[in-house]
Motif scaffolding. Structure first.
Motif, PDB file in Angstrom:
ATOM      1  N   LEU A   1       0.565  -1.519  -0.173  1.00  0.00           N
ATOM      2  CA  LEU A   1      -0.262   0.274  -0.181  1.00  0.00           C
ATOM      3  C   LEU A   1       0.811   0.887   0.199  1.00  0.00           C
ATOM      4  CD1 LEU A   1      -2.850  -0.985   2.600  1.00  0.00           C
ATOM      5  CD2 LEU A   1      -2.527  -0.962   0.245  1.00  0.00           C
TER       6      LEU A   1
ATOM      7  N   SER B   1       1.738   6.422  -6.861  1.00  0.00           N
ATOM      8  CA  SER B   1       1.117   7.511  -7.323  1.00  0.00           C
ATOM      9  C   SER B   1       0.738   8.816  -7.202  1.00  0.00           C
ATOM     10  CB  SER B   1      -1.151   6.807  -6.745  1.00  0.00           C
ATOM     11  OG  SER B   1      -0.546   6.822  -4.963  1.00  0.00           O
ATOM     12  N   ARG B   2       1.442   8.744  -6.795  1.00  0.00           N
ATOM     13  CA  ARG B   2       1.690  10.612  -5.859  1.00  0.00           C
ATOM     14  C   ARG B   2       1.716  11.343  -7.553  1.00  0.00           C
ATOM     15  NH1 ARG B   2       5.667  13.049  -1.781  1.00  0.00           N
ATOM     16  NH2 ARG B   2       5.655  15.613  -2.402  1.00  0.00           N
TER      17      ARG B   2
ATOM     18  N   ASP C   1      -6.079   7.459   5.241  1.00  0.00           N
ATOM     19  CA  ASP C   1      -6.895   6.119   5.161  1.00  0.00           C
ATOM     20  C   ASP C   1      -5.985   4.943   5.783  1.00  0.00           C
ATOM     21  OD1 ASP C   1      -9.219   7.105   4.354  1.00  0.00           O
ATOM     22  OD2 ASP C   1      -9.012   6.635   2.720  1.00  0.00           O
ATOM     23  N   LEU C   2      -4.781   5.046   5.452  1.00  0.00           N
ATOM     24  CA  LEU C   2      -3.632   4.019   5.562  1.00  0.00           C
ATOM     25  C   LEU C   2      -3.052   4.098   6.931  1.00  0.00           C
ATOM     26  CD1 LEU C   2      -2.003   1.361   4.519  1.00  0.00           C
ATOM     27  CD2 LEU C   2      -0.210   2.916   3.434  1.00  0.00           C
TER      28      LEU C   2
ATOM     29  N   SER D   1      -5.702  12.012   1.089  1.00  0.00           N
ATOM     30  CA  SER D   1      -7.049  11.614   1.512  1.00  0.00           C
ATOM     31  C   SER D   1      -6.988   9.919   1.777  1.00  0.00           C
ATOM     32  CB  SER D   1      -8.224  11.228   0.958  1.00  0.00           C
ATOM     33  OG  SER D   1      -8.974  12.671   1.301  1.00  0.00           O
ATOM     34  N   LYS D   2      -5.962   9.255   0.689  1.00  0.00           N
ATOM     35  CA  LYS D   2      -5.311   7.722   0.798  1.00  0.00           C
ATOM     36  C   LYS D   2      -4.813   7.089   1.740  1.00  0.00           C
ATOM     37  CE  LYS D   2      -4.151   5.753  -2.773  1.00  0.00           C
ATOM     38  NZ  LYS D   2      -3.384   5.214  -4.085  1.00  0.00           N
ATOM     39  N   ILE D   3      -3.472   8.573   2.425  1.00  0.00           N
ATOM     40  CA  ILE D   3      -2.716   8.020   3.076  1.00  0.00           C
ATOM     41  C   ILE D   3      -3.272   8.342   4.452  1.00  0.00           C
ATOM     42  CG2 ILE D   3      -0.702   9.144   4.457  1.00  0.00           C
ATOM     43  CD1 ILE D   3       0.289  10.428   1.855  1.00  0.00           C
TER      44      ILE D   3
ATOM     45  N   GLU E   1      -6.987  13.965  -3.333  1.00  0.00           N
ATOM     46  CA  GLU E   1      -7.648  12.821  -2.778  1.00  0.00           C
ATOM     47  C   GLU E   1      -6.049  11.743  -2.940  1.00  0.00           C
ATOM     48  OE1 GLU E   1      -8.393  11.842  -6.897  1.00  0.00           O
ATOM     49  OE2 GLU E   1     -10.322  13.294  -7.228  1.00  0.00           O
ATOM     50  N   TRP E   2      -5.120  11.741  -2.680  1.00  0.00           N
ATOM     51  CA  TRP E   2      -3.912  11.218  -2.731  1.00  0.00           C
ATOM     52  C   TRP E   2      -3.329  11.594  -0.884  1.00  0.00           C
ATOM     53  CZ3 TRP E   2       1.350  13.355  -1.007  1.00  0.00           C
ATOM     54  CH2 TRP E   2       2.113  11.507  -1.426  1.00  0.00           C
TER      55      TRP E   2
ATOM     56  N   ASP F   1       2.315   1.707  -3.312  1.00  0.00           N
ATOM     57  CA  ASP F   1       0.699   2.593  -4.532  1.00  0.00           C
ATOM     58  C   ASP F   1       0.810   3.635  -3.952  1.00  0.00           C
ATOM     59  OD1 ASP F   1      -0.895   2.251  -6.090  1.00  0.00           O
ATOM     60  OD2 ASP F   1      -2.291   2.720  -3.963  1.00  0.00           O
ATOM     61  N   ILE F   2       1.082   3.843  -2.916  1.00  0.00           N
ATOM     62  CA  ILE F   2       1.094   5.614  -2.554  1.00  0.00           C
ATOM     63  C   ILE F   2       2.528   6.116  -3.171  1.00  0.00           C
ATOM     64  CG2 ILE F   2       1.243   6.976  -0.955  1.00  0.00           C
ATOM     65  CD1 ILE F   2      -0.594   5.301   0.800  1.00  0.00           C
TER      66      ILE F   2
END
Length: 719
Positions: free
Chosen positions: A287, A294-295, A319-320, A315-317, A312-313, A290-291
């Motif tokens: 994960l 996807s940066r 969530d992880l 926000s993924k961080i 959005e990116w 992937d982060i």
């Protein structure tokens, strides 16, 4: 001028003749005396530099300082001290005094003084204080000869640089030269026998490159970089990675720094965790990978789209980070990576070893779209958390980031004079540097300077840099090129220093004379020429006819090219006799010819000219000059109704004229005439020159007619 190491290739060779300075040693400031009573050893021309005493007056107080000189053991004088006899100076009553050079921030002017022995005193029982009028120069800075090619490649060869893309190109050219120098020095590190000096030189150039590249990023962006948002953060991160390599550290610490610096090696480190750690780590590490993949990148997106993707990116961080709660060891390690990626200020500053690293991390991870103006605020935040080393590099970089260009350049002087000179020269073209007093405050106090002209910081730095090269065997020429680009004080520096350069051959003397001519320094030109009188006497006494011939040819060439008699004035002080070399006697008689002509004694001048022509001493290349010297005599004789040359003389001149214009000597004649045309013009009072010397032919034919008319009226014609 000096080079410290007696065996150094940089050391100026001593000449058998030196000029006698008209300067008084009292004209320079800050007296200094070597402390040792036997510092000066025979035949070395140097004194020990373990320490010397400087004295400066502040009101009624006298301050004494011991000054270390770069750990070098010797300071060498230029020109060398010449012994009057086989006397060991250290056993005599003489000593060496030194004062700081008023035109230098790092040089001394030295002189010999002491008490005369009693037997030499005018009155028995008294000793007289004697001071040598010869001034010697030495520099307290050493210059690596290995840097010569670099300095030559970056010489000043332009007065104005327009503010266009050309400025970026010039700056880039300098940057490439610095990089090449660094690579060369790094290659030398592989040698077994490498001196600490090379390592020091490498450190210096790495510091130069760090400052140079930061100023390029901040002050000299290309047109493309102006229009590309986020380009600044990208360039700044490249600067951090290139100029401040990662140190060796433990696995996790190094991984954090790789993440912080945006390095692609971070992915390799994370993949190794999956390989070595087993399945329990693999899902979370994937994960994180992937982060990283996807940066959002500023170079690939428009401004608004980038901000949306970045939101959005992030926000993924978040969530992880939520998923990792309660994972123990793994939570702490990976969470720190995610905090760096989110741009958390405290985490980034804690994980950075230097403020530069923290600056790059905050810009890249927290403010990827920032511009130069925001950099100052980011640095202020960092400096509250991180301490700087207070090195010259740190101080210079910080001042440039705060856009205090003058202060930054002053710190660059502590790194290297080349850097401050060329950086100020470039930034001056962008109107980024103002005017300062020609000496900084600490130098004013040290040298007791109260009145100096104000110059811009560019000129101040160029003067300091140029003066550091004056003592070098070949780079001294570049020094004068830099002086010529200093509009306020450059002329003064050239006029003072050009006569202090020793020359051991006519080639170097010609270069010095060219500098004088280019800058209109007539008095200095004569001073250099007079130094040849000492050389001539020396070579005459030594029986060195080859050297005398070289000087003789040089004198003639100089007259052909300039029409000036500067060199010939040196002959006046030389006592000549029948045993003197014919070449030197020729020069003496030729000087007499011009003196007579100038005084209006044209008949005597004509007799001397015929003597020179009949002697056949001058080389073929000088014959056209001697023949043309007859033309003004013929013209003035015509005006004054005087016969200067007899019929026999006229025929001899015509015969010589035919020789030089014939096929055999035609090339030499034409070459000489082309050189004469540079100054032999109607505006200067001379008649036009052509390859056939027509004006001279006509004047000689007219003179023949006049001689015939005058002789035809004499009684013998009718006998």
């Amino acid at each position: 001028m000096s080079i410290f190491d007696p065996d150094s290739k940089n050391r100026l060779p001593s000449a058998p003749f030196t000029f006698q300075s008209t300067l008084n040693p009292t004209d320079v400031d800050e007296i200094a005396y070597p402390q040792s009573t036997k510092f000066y050893k025979k035949d070395e021309g140097s004194f020990d530099a373990e320490s010397y005493l400087t004295v400066s007056s502040t009101g009624d107080a006298v301050v004494e300082q011991n000054v270390a000189i770069n750990n070098y053991q010797k300071i060498h004088l230029n020109p060398l001290f010449m012994y009057d006899g086989d006397i060991n100076w250290s056993e005599s009553n003489q000593t060496l005094g030194a004062k700081f050079n008023p035109s230098s921030v790092n040089g001394l002017m030295c002189y010999v003084f002491g008490k005369e022995p009693k037997e030499k005193a005018e009155k028995v029982g008294e000793e007289m204080i004697h001071q040598d009028i010869q001034l010697y120069m030495c520099s307290l800075n050493d210059l690596m000869d290995d840097r010569r090619s670099f300095m030559e490649a970056t010489r000043v060869d332009r007065k104005d640089i327009i503010r266009t893309i050309k400025l970026s190109n010039i700056y880039s050219d300098y940057s490439n030269l610095i990089s090449k120098r660094i690579r060369r020095l790094e290659g030398m590190k592989s040698k077994d026998d490498i001196s600490d000096k090379i390592y020091s030189e490498l450190d210096t150039f790495q510091d130069i490159f760090s400052v140079w590249e930061l100023c390029r990023i901040i002050y000299i962006p290309s047109k493309q970089e102006y229009n590309q948002f986020g380009q600044f953060s990208h360039e700044l991160l490249k600067w951090i990675n290139h100029c401040f390599p990662l140190p060796d550290e433990f696995f996790w610490s190094r991984l954090y720094k790789l993440i912080l610096r945006g390095s692609s090696q971070a992915k390799t480190y994370l993949e190794s965790i999956i390989k070595d750690g087993g399945a329990e780590f693999s899902d979370h590490i994937k994960l994180v990978l992937d982060i990283l993949d996807s940066r959002p990148r500023t170079t690939e997106l428009e401004y608004h789209e980038f901000n949306l993707r970045r939101h959005e990116w992030l926000s993924k961080i978040s969530d992880l980070q939520t998923k990792l709660r309660g994972e123990g060891f793994l939570e702490g390690k990976i969470n720190k990576i995610l905090m760096i990626l989110r741009g958390h200020t405290k985490t980034i500053t804690d994980e950075c070893s230097t403020w530069q690293e923290a600056l790059g991390g905050l810009v890249y991870h927290r403010r990827p779209t920032c511009d130069v103006q925001e950099l100052e605020n980011i640095l202020n935040v960092i400096l509250k958390e991180k301490k700087t080393c207070n090195t010259a590099l740190d101080d210079a970089l910080i001042q440039f980031i705060f856009r205090k260009v003058e202060k930054g350049i002053q710190h660059c002087e502590r790194i290297d004079l080349w850097l401050s000179a060329h950086l100020s020269d470039i930034l001056n073209k962008l109107d980024l540097v103002g005017r300062i007093n020609s000496q900084s405050s600490h130098q004013k106090k040290k040298f007791n300077i109260t009145t100096q002209p104000d110059v811009d910081i560019r000129e101040y730095c160029l003067l300091n840099y140029a003066e550091s090269m004056v003592s070098h065997t070949t780079l001294w020429q570049l020094a004068f090129k830099y002086f010529e680009h200093c509009e306020i004080c450059g002329y003064s520096y050239i006029s003072q220093l050009v006569v202090r350069i020793p020359f051991e051959d006519e080639y170097k003397a010609n270069k010095l004379l060219s500098i004088c001519k280019h800058n209109g320094l007539t008095l200095q030109e004569k001073t250099i020429s007079r130094r040849y009188a000492s050389a001539i006497v020396y070579f005459i006494n030594a029986g060195d006819t080859a050297s005398l011939e070289v000087i003789y040819r040089m004198f003639l060439d100089y007259y052909i090219d300039t029409g000036k008699l500067t060199f010939l004035d040196t002959i006046e002080s030389i006592q000549l006799d029948d045993a003197s070399p014919v070449s030197i006697k020729f020069l003496s008689r030729y000087r007499l010819f011009h003196a007579l002509k100038q005084n209006g004694e044209i008949q005597r001048a004509g007799a001397i000219l015929m003597e020179l022509l009949r002697a056949q001493v001058a080389p073929i290349s000088f014959w056209p000059v001697l023949l043309l010297n007859a033309l003004p005599l013929l013209q003035e004789g015509k005006a004054r109704k005087m016969i200067i040359f007899s019929t026999q003389d006229t025929l001899e001149i015509l015969r010589n004229l035919q020789d030089v214009t014939s096929f055999v000597y035609q090339d030499e004649c034409l070459a000489c005439i082309e050189r004469l045309k540079k100054w032999h013009t109607q505006e200067n009072g001379y008649s036009e020159l052509d390859k056939n010397l027509t004006a001279l032919r006509l004047a000689l034919l007219q003179n023949s007619a006049d001689c015939y008319i005058e002789n035809s009226s004499s009684p013998w014609m009718f006998e």
